[in-house]
Design an enzyme around this catalytic site. Structure first.
Site, PDB file in Angstrom:
ATOM      1  N   ARG A  74       9.521  43.504   9.805  1.00  0.00           N
ATOM      2  CA  ARG A  74      10.657  44.364   9.507  1.00  0.00           C
ATOM      3  C   ARG A  74      10.316  45.327   8.373  1.00  0.00           C
ATOM      4  NH1 ARG A  74      15.189  43.633   6.167  1.00  0.00           N
ATOM      5  NH2 ARG A  74      17.038  44.746   6.859  1.00  0.00           N
ATOM      6  N   LYS A 133       7.043  33.285   0.616  1.00  0.00           N
ATOM      7  CA  LYS A 133       7.243  33.638   2.021  1.00  0.00           C
ATOM      8  C   LYS A 133       6.282  32.873   2.919  1.00  0.00           C
ATOM      9  CE  LYS A 133       7.701  37.449   5.276  1.00  0.00           C
ATOM     10  NZ  LYS A 133       7.842  38.898   5.464  1.00  0.00           N
ATOM     11  N   ARG A 274      16.474  40.415  -2.632  1.00  0.00           N
ATOM     12  CA  ARG A 274      15.538  39.610  -3.409  1.00  0.00           C
ATOM     13  C   ARG A 274      16.285  39.023  -4.593  1.00  0.00           C
ATOM     14  NH1 ARG A 274      10.307  40.637  -3.644  1.00  0.00           N
ATOM     15  NH2 ARG A 274      10.634  40.918  -1.429  1.00  0.00           N
TER      16      ARG A 274
END
Length: 276
Positions: A74, A133, A274
């Site tokens: 993305r 991540k 975030r």
């Protein structure tokens, strides 16, 4: 890194075919016409299935690549892979849900529940492990006919780190203001599980959850998402600079953020989130 005494790339190549057969046997009875394709290298599994979807009706298919050379995430992020060190695959279907809202969250819930108890979901499409991540999800659709109730081809792309990649390999979003997340790998919490083994663990349940979404929408998944929500009650900064506190997701999958005492709906097209 070794896995059961074998180099990870060798183990992946040797067992992907067996995993593909296991997956086909589990999925084909409930998804007529389903096929599994394994390729050693491709530009992007999502790109390939989208090319097919634009050219002709898309039969149900799982496309797995040992290595991607131009994987896509993305917001323009790249997602490259190495044999055995990562898992990259795309699922293609033709679906006619009542609403498409929340599909990427359903995919995240399905994956997280079968990966590890510590995996969390960062809205709208990232998987986190220990605040780093672990993987990402890219959902794309192609129209087959006109009209609001027409079926569409959907391609669900998944990229997961099996081994933890070097931080230097994580790309900055072109023009992005936020730095990329440091990476995590499944081997940090599940030693010795190969990419093909993860694939066989994930795909049948993912197919079932996507079909459940088609029939019932996102609402049945709200509580399951909440149990894995990485952002709830945390201070966040939106991509437009707005600061607030994440307050879970709505019944259609929209992120709710409390800004100056008021709840604000945030849609995937306008946000990168975030923790502050």
């Amino acid at each position: 890194m070794q896995s059961g005494g074998r180099p990870e790339g060798v183990a992946a190549a040797a067992t992907l075919a067996a995993s593909a057969e296991t997956i086909w046997l589990a999925v084909a009875p409930t998804l007529p016409g389903f096929t599994v394709e394994v390729v050693p290298e491709i530009d992007s599994t999502n790109s390939e299935l989208m090319r097919r979807a634009r050219a002709a009706p898309l039969d149900p298919v799982l496309l797995v690549a040992e290595q991607q050379t131009a994987g896509r995430g993305r917001l323009g992020r790249g997602w490259h892979s190495q044999p055995g060190h990562s898992l990259t695959f795309s699922l293609g279907f033709t679906l006619r849900p009542r609403s498409w809202s929340g599909l990427s969250l359903v995919v995240g819930v399905s994956l997280a529940e079968r990966l590890h108890a510590d995996v969390r979901l960062k809205w709208p499409n990232d998987l986190w492990l220990m605040e780093r991540k672990l993987g990402g999800i890219l959902v794309e659709t192609a129209g087959l006919a006109d009209g609001p109730d027409a079926a569409r081809a959907v391609v669900i792309g998944v990229g997961l780190n099996v081994a933890r990649p070097a931080e230097a390999a994580v790309q900055q979003v072109p023009g992005g203001a936020l730095p990329p997340m440091p990476p995590a790998g499944l081997a940090e919490v599940e030693m010795g599980v190969t990419a093909p083994e993860w694939l066989a663990r994930l795909v049948p349940a993912l197919v079932a959850d996507v079909k459940h979404f088609e029939a019932e929408g996102f609402a049945p998944f709200v509580s399951r998402f909440a149990a894995r929500d990485a952002l709830r009650e945390r201070a966040v900064t939106l991509s437009d600079g707005t600061r607030g506190q994440a307050a879970g997701v709505a019944d259609d999958g929209a992120l709710m953020v409390r800004v100056d005492g008021r709840l604000r709906r945030v849609d995937s097209a306008e946000v990168s989130v975030r923790p502050c």
